[in-house]
Motif scaffolding. Structure first.
Motif, mmCIF file in Angstrom:
data_model
loop_
_atom_site.group_PDB
_atom_site.id
_atom_site.type_symbol
_atom_site.label_atom_id
_atom_site.label_comp_id
_atom_site.label_asym_id
_atom_site.label_seq_id
_atom_site.Cartn_x
_atom_site.Cartn_y
_atom_site.Cartn_z
ATOM 1 N N SER A 1 4.971 -12.675 -11.233
ATOM 2 C CA SER A 1 3.932 -12.192 -11.460
ATOM 3 C C SER A 1 2.540 -10.768 -11.000
ATOM 4 N N THR A 2 2.794 -11.439 -9.073
ATOM 5 C CA THR A 2 1.237 -11.186 -8.315
ATOM 6 C C THR A 2 1.758 -9.658 -7.826
ATOM 7 N N TYR A 3 3.129 -9.062 -7.849
ATOM 8 C CA TYR A 3 3.261 -7.049 -7.854
ATOM 9 C C TYR A 3 2.350 -6.255 -8.529
ATOM 10 N N ALA A 4 2.939 -6.695 -9.591
ATOM 11 C CA ALA A 4 1.460 -6.230 -10.767
ATOM 12 C C ALA A 4 0.558 -6.169 -10.748
ATOM 13 N N SER A 5 -0.008 -7.118 -10.525
ATOM 14 C CA SER A 5 -1.442 -7.373 -10.231
ATOM 15 C C SER A 5 -2.404 -7.100 -8.806
ATOM 16 N N GLU A 6 -1.103 -7.383 -7.676
ATOM 17 C CA GLU A 6 -1.680 -6.437 -6.829
ATOM 18 C C GLU A 6 -1.531 -4.523 -6.519
ATOM 19 N N ARG A 7 -0.364 -4.717 -6.534
ATOM 20 C CA ARG A 7 0.099 -2.859 -6.499
ATOM 21 C C ARG A 7 -0.615 -2.236 -7.378
ATOM 22 N N ARG A 8 -1.015 -2.038 -8.437
ATOM 23 C CA ARG A 8 -1.201 -1.594 -9.660
ATOM 24 C C ARG A 8 -2.992 -1.125 -8.704
ATOM 25 N N GLN B 1 -4.098 2.667 -8.170
ATOM 26 C CA GLN B 1 -5.386 3.721 -8.895
ATOM 27 C C GLN B 1 -6.170 4.672 -7.555
ATOM 28 N N GLN B 2 -6.568 3.475 -6.292
ATOM 29 C CA GLN B 2 -7.205 3.969 -5.506
ATOM 30 C C GLN B 2 -6.947 5.534 -4.643
ATOM 31 N N LEU B 3 -5.760 5.363 -5.005
ATOM 32 C CA LEU B 3 -4.544 5.718 -3.655
ATOM 33 C C LEU B 3 -5.238 7.347 -4.996
ATOM 34 N N GLY C 1 -0.363 16.918 -9.974
ATOM 35 C CA GLY C 1 -0.604 16.030 -11.063
ATOM 36 C C GLY C 1 -1.291 14.147 -10.035
ATOM 37 N N HIS C 2 -2.097 13.887 -10.596
ATOM 38 C CA HIS C 2 -2.391 12.597 -10.542
ATOM 39 C C HIS C 2 -1.909 11.540 -12.101
ATOM 40 N N ARG C 3 -1.629 10.951 -11.777
ATOM 41 C CA ARG C 3 -0.744 10.100 -13.028
ATOM 42 C C ARG C 3 -0.613 8.564 -12.241
ATOM 43 N N VAL C 4 -0.807 7.537 -12.618
ATOM 44 C CA VAL C 4 -0.890 6.396 -12.720
ATOM 45 C C VAL C 4 -0.281 5.353 -13.684
ATOM 46 N N THR C 5 1.054 4.750 -14.095
ATOM 47 C CA THR C 5 1.754 3.782 -15.504
ATOM 48 C C THR C 5 0.961 2.778 -15.523
ATOM 49 N N ASP D 1 7.076 6.194 -7.559
ATOM 50 C CA ASP D 1 7.168 7.744 -7.681
ATOM 51 C C ASP D 1 6.912 6.648 -9.568
ATOM 52 N N ALA D 2 7.615 6.500 -9.227
ATOM 53 C CA ALA D 2 8.313 5.574 -10.432
ATOM 54 C C ALA D 2 6.608 4.836 -11.154
ATOM 55 N N CYS D 3 6.060 4.675 -10.664
ATOM 56 C CA CYS D 3 4.815 4.501 -10.737
ATOM 57 C C CYS D 3 3.295 4.490 -10.340
ATOM 58 N N HIS D 4 2.950 5.730 -10.265
ATOM 59 C CA HIS D 4 2.470 7.050 -10.159
ATOM 60 C C HIS D 4 2.716 7.920 -8.498
ATOM 61 N N THR D 5 2.100 8.588 -9.300
ATOM 62 C CA THR D 5 2.308 10.410 -8.810
ATOM 63 C C THR D 5 1.252 11.117 -7.965
ATOM 64 N N HIS D 6 1.234 12.019 -7.015
ATOM 65 C CA HIS D 6 0.033 12.470 -6.435
ATOM 66 C C HIS D 6 0.144 13.955 -6.076
ATOM 67 N N SER D 7 -0.344 14.541 -5.596
ATOM 68 C CA SER D 7 -0.140 15.582 -4.738
ATOM 69 C C SER D 7 0.632 14.639 -3.713
ATOM 70 N N ALA D 8 0.928 16.067 -2.494
ATOM 71 C CA ALA D 8 1.761 15.300 -1.508
ATOM 72 C C ALA D 8 0.500 15.522 -0.172
ATOM 73 N N LYS D 9 -0.438 16.149 -0.567
ATOM 74 C CA LYS D 9 -1.109 16.865 0.482
ATOM 75 C C LYS D 9 -1.850 15.711 1.506
ATOM 76 N N ALA D 10 -1.829 14.641 0.976
ATOM 77 C CA ALA D 10 -2.513 13.393 1.297
ATOM 78 C C ALA D 10 -2.018 12.892 2.005
ATOM 79 N N GLY D 11 -0.143 12.874 2.545
ATOM 80 C CA GLY D 11 0.705 12.293 2.889
ATOM 81 C C GLY D 11 0.761 11.012 2.579
ATOM 82 N N GLN D 12 0.768 10.465 0.837
ATOM 83 C CA GLN D 12 0.838 9.010 0.692
ATOM 84 C C GLN D 12 1.625 8.370 0.197
#
Length: 620
Positions: free
Chosen positions: A382-389, A393-395, A317-321, A341-352
């Motif tokens: 407010s910089t937490y969301a603006s920096e981490r989201r 998405q890049q991940l 699955g590839h999802r971002v909140t 994982d509460a805000c981004h999920t993806h495969s485990a194979k990239a080890g991220q």
């Protein structure tokens, strides 16, 4: 490491004296707390370890489980994470018990007998090519253990409150503790109660109750491809059992990852496309079928599985909140944050997964600490969301491409070397070193970037060796920094150090403006000087007083803030050359989470003052 500066220490120096809320910490969960962390995964435990460095902030961590995690799903530790472990004081110990990925081998169909696999290439792993820290494999449970230790040994003495289930929350518009959290203690039949908090961090995984409570949703979809994963002890004739491998065969694909301890390995086994209307039935694939599939792919080699420590079947699955906090508009500051994982999920194979989650917690922790101790305005949060989201998405984008490459059939591969080529060409991203935060209140503009080209603004501070003048030892400049919530200011001297001396005199009042009167002079800013001369070409006592601060109740001199760049018998490099630093001198400001925040010439004291005026509050 430094200790004794607050009095003689005869015991374990990593156990810091309890302070503030760490003194007589209540065993029972209180009705009110400053920060409530929900979930003890990688982001939650790192966040707890960071908040323990702010003992004046009341922090509690609740976890539905009855105790520590025993079997962790994640295991890949990227170099950026090991760098983070260094800041929390346990990198050396976890490296000693981990599996170090030195090579990655690639296998494909034998051209003369396509039903068999043969090794097609062997590549050095990217870890030591781009960092002084290795690429590791170690059980997530052990990572959590180390962060739990750091949280417990920190001044705040934070320990998880196990057996507490999150039920829901409501954010009110007013009140000192505006977030009302409903929890259940002691299992399904336990007591329900309400806790009020100033801030809540949702670190509660892909099925996050906190995310649901604030109305945020995952955006994305599941890929129609299933994988089995298992941690196994086996007997085998496969020659690369203790080497990381990507295996592509006519029967499917395997990502094989040796684990810590010398015997355990993890296998991601391709189970193929998921049929329409499967309704997740593929997740019930029997373990025996997964093992048989692995043997089919490995042919002519076999594995005889003796024990399975853990296994699962999942669909990629590839999802971002749609948002990383509860501030749905700009009218109020966020009170609830999502991490991992509460805000981004993806495969485990990239080890991220674990790695990016920990950086979420690192990014958020010092900001909460600064705001709640009055060091910084609420706008900082407010910089937490603006920096981490954007990072999330890049991940997702990277993982989608990597997963697609891993799942290809042999006939879809035109060049058998392209997976190895992609693996090495993209090394900086999975290592965690491509993150670059945009200009904001905590990342200055790039007008002076040319003065320190090797320290890109918004990227993590890339350490290099220098010589410590006080004792002549070669050390990594960045390794002295700890995750203690302080800003780092590195003053690289001009040729004759006259400009450095003038800078030191001019900035001392600026740093004092933000330093508590009852704290050490370096309680907020850890300021270091790096001279261009050799360590034996000048006396350390000639350095300005700013770089020889008196700390602790005995006002002892800190002798570890003055460094030399000229190569010596022990230090073979010159950091000015290594990081393309101006020989006219330059100041590099680094945030508490190790990211470069500002680059300025030595005579730009007013600019430095303006930068900190935009993100810090003067002490009263």
């Amino acid at each position: 490491m430094q200790f004794h500066h607050h009095g003689y220490v005869s015991g374990e120096p990593r156990v810091l004296p309890a302070q503030g809320t760490g003194v007589d910490r209540p065993a029972d969960l209180p009705d009110e707390t400053d920060v409530l962390i929900v979930g003890s995964g990688p982001a939650g435990m790192l966040l707890a370890a960071q908040m323990s460095q702010f003992p004046d902030v009341r922090t509690r961590l609740i976890e539905r489980r009855d105790g520590r995690l025993v079997l962790g799903q994640a295991d890949g530790i990227q170099p950026r994470s090991v760098e983070t472990f260094q800041a929390f004081g346990f990198a050396e110990r976890i490296v000693a018990e981990a599996y170090n990925i030195g090579w990655m081998n690639f296998w494909g169909p034998d051209p003369e007998n396509p039903g068999n696999i043969v090794r097609t290439s062997r590549t050095e792993d990217y870890g030591f090519k781009i960092s002084e820290f290795p690429h590791l494999i170690v059980n997530q449970a052990r990572v959590l253990d180390y962060f739990a230790e750091a949280a417990h040994h920190g001044p705040g003495r934070i320990v998880p409150d196990y057996g507490v289930e999150f039920l829901g929350l409501t954010v009110h518009d007013t009140g000192e503790y505006p977030v009302e959290v409903r929890v259940r203690c002691g299992g399904d039949d336990g007591e329900e109660r309400t806790i009020r908090a100033k801030y809540v961090a949702g670190c509660d995984g892909a099925r996050s109750g906190v995310r649901e409570a604030i109305g945020r949703t995952h955006v994305g979809a599941m890929a129609a491809h299933a994988w089995g994963v298992m941690d196994v002890l086996v007997n085998t004739d496969f020659p690369d059992w203790r080497t990381k491998c990507a295996i592509n065969a006519e029967a499917g694909n395997i990502l094989h990852i040796p684990r810590e301890g010398g015997y355990l390995s993890r296998m991601y086994i391709d189970l193929g496309e998921v049929a329409d209307g499967d309704n997740r039935q593929v997740r019930h694939t029997p373990l025996e079928a997964v093992i048989q599939k692995a043997n089919d792919i490995l042919h002519p080699y076999t594995i005889d599985v003796k024990e399975v420590a853990w296994h699962s079947v999942y669909e990629v699955g590839h999802r971002v909140t749609d948002g990383f906090d509860d501030a749905l508009d700009a009218d109020r500051h966020p009170r609830v944050f999502l991490t991992g994982d509460a805000c981004h999920t993806h495969s485990a194979k990239a080890g991220q997964g674990m790695n990016v989650s920990m950086q979420d917690g690192f990014n958020l922790g010092w900001k909460l600490g600064h705001v709640l101790t009055g060091r910084a305005p609420e706008e900082l949060l407010s910089t937490y969301a603006s920096e981490r989201r954007p990072v999330a998405q890049q991940l997702i984008d990277f993982d989608r491409e990597w997963s697609s490459l891993m799942a290809r059939k042999p006939e879809e591969i035109s060049d058998p070397q392209d997976l190895a080529t992609y693996y090495l060409a993209t090394a900086e991203f999975p290592s965690g070193f491509m993150t670059q935060y945009e200009p904001s209140m905590i990342v200055a503009g790039d007008a002076h970037q040319a003065l320190a080209a090797g320290f890109p603004l918004g990227r993590r501070f890339k350490s290099a060796e220098v010589t410590r003048v006080g004792d002549g030892n070669a050390v990594h400049l960045g390794h002295h920094a700890r995750a203690d919530g302080r800003w780092r200011v590195y003053a690289f001297a001009d040729r004759d150090a006259v400009g450095l001396a003038s800078w030191a005199d001019a900035v001392a009042p600026l740093f004092a403006r933000y330093t508590p009167a009852d704290g050490d002079v370096d309680a907020v800013f850890d300021v270091k000087a790096i001279y261009q001369q050799g360590f034996d070409e000048f006396e350390i006592t000639d350095a300005p007083e700013l770089f020889l601060p008196k700390v602790g109740p005995h006002a002892l001199t800190d002798w570890e803030k003055v460094y030399a760049a000229t190569p010596s018998a022990w230090c073979r490099t010159d950091i000015f050359d290594e990081r393309e630093l101006s020989r006219d001198g330059v100041v590099v400001v680094v945030r508490p989470d190790q990211y470069v925040a500002a680059i300025l010439p030595l005579d730009a004291v007013d600019e430095l003052g303006a930068f900190f005026a935009g993100n810090l509050l003067p002490t009263s």
